[in-house]
Scaffold this motif. Structure first.
Motif, PDB file in Angstrom:
ATOM      1  N   TYR A  69     -18.756  24.583   6.855  1.00 50.79           N
ATOM      2  CA  TYR A  69     -18.763  22.723   5.875  1.00 50.79           C
ATOM      3  C   TYR A  69     -18.906  23.274   4.993  1.00 50.79           C
ATOM      4  O   TYR A  69     -18.199  22.902   4.261  1.00 50.79           O
ATOM      5  N   GLN A 101     -16.018  13.377  14.463  1.00 49.17           N
ATOM      6  CA  GLN A 101     -15.106  13.894  14.069  1.00 49.17           C
ATOM      7  C   GLN A 101     -15.320  15.011  13.915  1.00 49.17           C
ATOM      8  O   GLN A 101     -16.144  15.406  13.027  1.00 49.17           O
ATOM      9  N   ILE A 133     -14.454  18.090  11.278  1.00 50.94           N
ATOM     10  CA  ILE A 133     -14.240  18.184   9.236  1.00 50.94           C
ATOM     11  C   ILE A 133     -13.427  18.518   9.208  1.00 50.94           C
ATOM     12  O   ILE A 133     -12.549  19.119   8.016  1.00 50.94           O
ATOM     13  N   ASP A 134     -12.364  19.956  10.327  1.00 52.89           N
ATOM     14  CA  ASP A 134     -10.969  20.027   9.657  1.00 52.89           C
ATOM     15  C   ASP A 134     -10.033  19.151   9.491  1.00 52.89           C
ATOM     16  O   ASP A 134      -9.333  19.040   8.383  1.00 52.89           O
ATOM     17  N   ASP A 135      -9.936  18.381  10.861  1.00 53.88           N
ATOM     18  CA  ASP A 135      -8.306  17.249  10.243  1.00 53.88           C
ATOM     19  C   ASP A 135      -8.935  15.989   9.692  1.00 53.88           C
ATOM     20  O   ASP A 135      -8.297  15.492  10.124  1.00 53.88           O
ATOM     21  N   ASP A 136      -9.921  16.189  10.132  1.00 54.20           N
ATOM     22  CA  ASP A 136     -10.638  13.970  10.158  1.00 54.20           C
ATOM     23  C   ASP A 136     -10.092  13.540  10.714  1.00 54.20           C
ATOM     24  O   ASP A 136      -9.603  12.715  10.236  1.00 54.20           O
TER      25      ASP A 136
END
Ligand SMILES: Cc1cc2nc3c(=O)[nH]c(=O)nc-3n(C[C@H](O)[C@H](O)[C@H](O)COP(=O)(O)OP(=O)(O)OC[C@H]3O[C@@H](n4cnc5c(N)ncnc54)[C@H](O)[C@@H]3O)c2cc1C
Ligand SMILES: Nc1ncnc2c1ncn2[C@@H]1O[C@H](COP(=O)(O)O)[C@@H](O)[C@H]1O
Lengths: 313, 249
Positions: B13, B118, B120-123
């Motif tokens: 992140y 979720q 956090i790459d593709d959200d």
């Protein structure tokens, strides 16, 4: 081509996120129908009929839809899905909750949080906390889409569509509503406000948020926060702006005691004008701020309050 | 009772990713990868339920490249019992992930599946909900509190307006939000112990799931750049600028 938009409301009024989703639907093309699912929400159904470009409103009324669960809402949408080429909902916590269930049952890959419609099958969405924008073309026969409210205009009230009743599947469902603790505030809603003032860890305590409240009251602004401020218990979770909180794009965003982590920027960098107040001149928030003030917030906020009063606020 | 925890290996992140000049994607070469933070919260929650005597086995699953094994090891070092690695190269979309997970649920019969809300790459924020639909299980997404009581799961959810509490008839799906817990760090002895915990390696074909993407990536571009503005000297100047230059007051 017919598009179904799932309205979001509190059984009394339609929210702005729904208006944005209707605008996104109009960019896909074809007839737009709006589903209003609720209890005693006929006023909302009427309001939905007045939205620009809407051809028909479907109104489902049932006790269990007073606080719809993902299961029951998905079942209702699925019972109507046959007639539609695309199904849209706002990318709110409600939309994010039930829409993927609809998509999975239809064997469709959902397109989350779109920020632009390129054509009836091609859409733009942010990935990696908005550090990249991905344009995707869906090969699925039906499109299931959630819409980011901040990037589409809010549909106006130029329509006059009729309202038709539809039945809601009655279950049985394996999830049930127990209770809700909703924030009560006279201020505008965070995602709809023209001005937002947010506090971060630099605020040092929840009590100190009254410094922001005073300014918010003067400017008719909403108050937001960084994750650090929410985690520390200064303010409730619904204040969080960012990648995994709310996305806002007001005319004016004032970040106070917020460093500007990418996850926070993801939720506010599309604001028209950004102001940052931070005592650290190296804080990354200054790299996106139109106006930066390097100052101690405990000195700057009372001064801002005074200057606003002088300016007639 | 058994808990299944799907964990995803993603860009750490702290990394600010760069878009590739040919617009084919983001540059992941030599970038630090970690367990998705929401998955860490999911693993932590499962471990706490086990420590409270409410669960007796925690199985973690990751679908991804061979290196996703490291992500599984991290979860095992935190306290999970065993792992399943489903190797797949390239983009595996939430729908395909949910289909594989549904097959694993059939085999493993967990009472609870805890996922991140979720990645956090593709959200995307979809996988847990999709799994719920495929299994016809109820779901409590964006959880900030989870209570098990016999077969029932009570979940407090972070929603736009505040908090909502719902009750699920298990087996059920839970997806985690930030305030659910604070994940622990694995201790050195536990990292050593985790090396001996079993990991099964599988492929999507073993589960009969077609993982071909449904969304074709047309291009990946930089977001519009925001120029840094000016520094003001005083609050009075700030208010003046907002009024007379920006016109927002
Ligand atoms: C999975 C994940 C999801 C996340 N999602 C979000 C999200 O949605 N939204 C979000 O905001 N964050 C999110 N984060 C957290 C994010 O990475 C940062 O940790 C967070 O935004 C930091 O909050 P902050 O700026 O308030 O705190 P800090 O980074 O600690 O910054 C505090 C700032 O206040 C300043 N300051 C201190 N005292 C004063 C003073 N007296 N006067 C003036 N300035 C002062 C300091 O100089 C500093 O710049 C997420 C993180 C992860 C891992
Ligand atoms: N490839 C994967 N392997 C294992 N779990 C995954 C994978 N992708 C998604 N998940 C799970 O689903 C959650 C939500 O991801 P997403 O729907 O992609 O935002 C993650 O936090 C994981 O728990």
């Amino acid at each position: 081509m017919t598009v179904l938009v799932i309205a979001e409301h509190d059984n009394k009024s339609l929210n702005d996120a729904t208006r944005a989703a209707v605008t996104a639907a109009s960019k896909i093309g074809g007839d737009i129908h709006v589903l209003v699912a609720g209890k005693g929400a006929s006023g909302v159904a009427e309001a939905a009929g007045k939205l620009d470009g809407v051809a028909k409103v479907l109104h489902a009324d049932a006790d269990h839809l007073e606080h719809p669960m993902a299961e029951s809402l998905a079942a209702l949408v699925l019972s109507l899905a046959d007639g539609y080429d695309a199904i849209l909902s706002p990318a709110t916590t409600t939309g994010k909750n039930f829409m993927p269930r609809v998509a999975a049952k239809l064997d469709v890959m959902q397109i989350s949080d779109i920020t632009a419609v390129e054509s009836a099958d091609t859409f733009v969405r942010p990935i990696y906390a908005g550090n990249a924008m991905m344009t995707v073309k869906s090969t699925d026969a039906k499109k299931v889409i959630t819409v980011r409210g901040t990037t589409f205009e809010k549909a106006g009230d130029g329509g006059s569509a009729s309202v038709e009743s539809v039945d809601a599947p009655a279950g049985p469902f394996k999830s049930a509503f127990v209770s809700e603790e909703l924030a009560k505030s006279d201020r505008p809603e965070l995602t709809a406000a023209k001005i937002v003032i947010s506090g971060g860890r630099g605020m040092a305590s929840g009590d100190n948020f009254h410094l922001l409240d005073k300014i918010a009251d003067k400017l008719n602004a909403a108050v937001g926060a960084s994750r650090a401020a929410v985690d520390a218990g200064f303010v409730p979770n619904d204040y969080q702006v960012g990648q995994t909180g709310k996305v806002v794009a007001p005319e004016l965003y004032i970040a106070v005691g917020i460093s500007g982590a990418i996850q926070h920027l993801a939720g506010m960098k599309d604001s028209k004008v950004i102001v940052a107040i931070n005592k650290d001149e190296e804080a990354p928030i200054f790299s996106v701020a139109d106006y930066g003030l390097v100052a101690d917030l405990f000195k700057a906020l009372p001064e801002l309050d005074e200057e606003l009063a002088k300016a007639g606020y | 009772m058994k808990i299944l925890v799907p964990v995803k290996r993603v860009v750490d992140y702290n990394v600010k990713v760069r878009v590739k000049p040919d617009q084919s994607g983001v540059d992941l070469a030599n970038v630090k990868m970690s367990m998705n933070p929401f998955c860490e919260i999911a693993v932590e929650e499962a471990i706490r339920l086990k420590e409270a005597g409410k669960a007796d086995e925690i199985v973690v699953v990751s679908i991804g490249p061979q290196q996703a094994q490291e992500t599984i090891r991290t979860a095992l070092a935190m306290g999970a019992d065993r792992g399943i690695l489903v190797t797949a190269e390239g983009r595996v979309e939430p729908l395909a992930v949910a289909k594989i997970l549904a097959k694993i649920v059939e085999e493993e019969s967990p009472d609870l599946v805890v996922l991140g809300k979720q990645a956090i790459d593709d959200d995307a924020n979809q996988t847990g909900q999709m799994l719920g639909a495929l299994l016809d299980w109820p779901q409590g997404t964006f959880a900030s509190k989870v209570e098990l009581d016999g077969g029932n799961v009570t979940v407090t959810r972070e929603i736009d307006g505040g908090l909502q509490t719902i009750k699920l008839d298990g087996p059920a799906i839970v997806t985690t939000d930030l305030r659910l817990n604070e994940p622990r760090y694995a201790s050195l002895p536990n990292i050593m112990k985790a090396k001996r915990k079993p990991i099964d390696t599988k492929t999507p074909e073993d589960y009969g799931v077609d993982i071909s993407p449904r969304l074709e990536v047309v291009k990946v571009t930089e977001p519009p750049k925001r120029e840094a503005g000016i520094k003001v000297e005083s609050v009075a100047q700030l208010v003046d600028k907002l009024k007379n230059e920006a016109g927002v007051l």
